[in-house]
Design an enzyme around this catalytic site. Structure first.
Site, PDB file in Angstrom:
ATOM      1  N   GLY A  20     -13.306  -4.086   0.159  1.00 48.85           N
ATOM      2  CA  GLY A  20     -14.714  -3.663   0.256  1.00 48.85           C
ATOM      3  C   GLY A  20     -15.074  -2.638  -0.810  1.00 48.85           C
ATOM      4  O   GLY A  20     -16.155  -2.689  -1.396  1.00 48.85           O
ATOM      5  N   GLY A  33     -10.587  -8.982  -1.953  1.00 47.20           N
ATOM      6  CA  GLY A  33     -10.295  -9.993  -0.937  1.00 47.20           C
ATOM      7  C   GLY A  33      -9.436 -11.151  -1.362  1.00 47.20           C
ATOM      8  O   GLY A  33      -8.280 -10.984  -1.744  1.00 47.20           O
ATOM      9  N   ARG A  62       0.820  -1.214   0.000  1.00 44.05           N
ATOM     10  CA  ARG A  62       0.000   0.000   0.000  1.00 44.05           C
ATOM     11  C   ARG A  62       0.854   1.265   0.000  1.00 44.05           C
ATOM     12  O   ARG A  62       0.454   2.283  -0.566  1.00 44.05           O
ATOM     13  CB  ARG A  62      -0.947  -0.005   1.204  1.00 44.05           C
ATOM     14  CG  ARG A  62      -2.064  -1.008   0.981  1.00 44.05           C
ATOM     15  CD  ARG A  62      -3.019  -1.042   2.134  1.00 44.05           C
ATOM     16  NE  ARG A  62      -4.233  -1.748   1.750  1.00 44.05           N
ATOM     17  CZ  ARG A  62      -5.117  -2.214   2.604  1.00 44.05           C
ATOM     18  NH1 ARG A  62      -4.940  -2.049   3.894  1.00 44.05           N
ATOM     19  NH2 ARG A  62      -6.198  -2.832   2.178  1.00 44.05           N
TER      20      ARG A  62
END
Ligand code: AMP
Length: 395
Positions: free
Chosen positions: A376, A353, A35
């Site tokens: 999500g 996911g 990230r």
């Protein structure tokens, strides 16, 4: 759609919402810096323009101020990844943060303490968002992982930058990738949906039927569809109360001219265990005491064939219990097929996911066109929802 390239950051302070919600081990070391690396292009663009960066993020789910969730733990990893030293301030709002931001010179980076140390962040509090907004000249949202949340730093803050807000490179790329599948993708378009339960994917299936030519349904979801059609599924996972829904999806697909492909055979096991006895059976003739835990060889060949015909491919959810080596072959075979199609010019997006975990685990990460960084947020996009963090920039 305003992006970074619409702005020159020379002598400007970019207030950037990044997603630095990275995993830490017991020594508070970052175990996966993906990230942080994903935010690098945005940060570099601002610095190269002659601007400075104020980075804000959440980390974990703290209850008030909790040292284990402090972003101070990630400072050295951020410095490693960016190749520059950064400053850190122990509160994301208030005098100290304002002074640190005001003193920032071109080329410098300031990381703010965890936004969620203030409960106002998740509440989407306007006063808190306004306090954050004072720190920068241009607001950049580059956090796809939280774009589905109407939090202060992801959504509410945008109103304080009516003309000076934009998407960062990462968020722009996520939006473009989803649009390529849902709106502008070259036909034939294929979606592969796997994973455990129909109930968690139903909204995606219904939305996606309007966008795709082919839909492969695999994983544990398979058996609800097979049993609904009269098949014998042994002890395989099944949601009996979703069988009507499954039949309705098959009917809708026919009306919409979408070809649905289910596995024709499975690797059946006599226990939910990597060491269980296994046999290959037809998907609709699984004996009692046995459960389907992976797609079988015939299914994998069938799916390979379909993948190779398609020019745009979306993959969400594994085709089997890939966490156990004995039941990972279907997921690996699909990854190989998608990698091959991508090499031949197809656009492929993997998101949401467990499929992201699977492509990383089996080394397909760099062989598909794009791997989404948001779980999500990706699922909600596929459901057809407009994410609040994205809407706030477009407004
Ligand atoms: P999801 O989060 O809905 O994408 O589901 C992912 C999970 O589905 C993974 O942990 C897989 O192990 C599981 N899964 C895939 N295929 C099966 C299957 N045939 N039976 C039980 N679980 C499965």
């Amino acid at each position: 759609m305003k992006t970074l390239n619409d702005f020159n950051f020379d002598h400007k302070k970019a207030l950037i919402r990044v997603d630095f919600n990275v995993p830490l081990n017991e020594n508070f070391e970052v175990t996966d810096a993906t990230r942080i690396m994903s935010a690098k292009p945005t940060i570099i663009k601002v610095l190269e323009d002659g601007g400075s960066c104020i980075l804000m993020s959440h980390l974990g789910r703290p209850k008030g101020v909790q040292d284990q969730f402090s972003l101070k733990h990630i400072v050295s990893k951020v410095e490693d990844v960016l190749g520059v030293s950064i400053k850190f301030v122990e509160n994301c709002i208030g005098l100290e943060a304002e002074e640190a931001a005001a003193n920032l010179k071109p080329g410098e980076i300031l990381l703010l303490e965890n936004l969620r140390f203030h409960e106002e962040e998740k509440q989407g509090d306007i006063a808190f968002a306004e306090a954050l907004s004072k720190l920068g000249d241009i607001y950049v949202n580059d956090a796809f992982g939280t774009a589905h949340r109407a939090h202060a730093s992801t959504t509410i803050i945008a109103q304080f930058f009516p003309e000076t807000k934009c998407f960062g490179h990462l968020l722009a790329q996520e939006i473009e990738s989803i649009d390529k599948v849902m709106k502008t993708g070259e036909k034939p378009v294929l979606a592969v949906l796997g994973g455990a339960k129909v109930s968690s994917k139903i909204t995606i299936i219904e939305n996606i039927l309007d966008k795709v030519d082919h839909l492969i349904i695999g994983g544990g979801m398979t058996f609800t569809f097979i049993k609904a059609q009269g098949g014998t599924i042994g002890d395989s996972i099944c949601e009996d109360d979703k069988m009507d829904l499954a039949m309705d999806i098959l009917k809708q697909a026919k009306e919409k001219n979408v070809q649905i492909h289910l596995p024709v055979d499975v690797v059946a096991a006599n226990a939910f265990s990597n060491d269980a006895e296994t046999q290959i059976t037809d998907v609709n003739a699984i004996p009692k005491g046995w459960q389907g835990l992976d797609s079988g060889p015939k299914s994998n060949a069938l799916f390979h064939n379909i993948v190779m015909q398609c020019k745009t491919i979306l993959w969400n959810g594994p085709l089997g219990v890939f966490e156990m080596e004995s039941f990972a072959n279907g997921t690996i075979a699909l990854g190989e097929a998608i990698a091959e199609a991508t090499k031949n010019g197809a656009f492929s997006l993997v998101g949401g996911g467990d499929s992201v975990a699977a492509v990383k685990q089996f080394g397909f990460e760099n062989k598909v066109s794009y791997v989404s960084t948001g779980g999500g947020a990706m699922l909600e996009s596929l459901e057809g929802k407009t994410l609040p963090g994205i809407a706030a920039i477009l407004k």
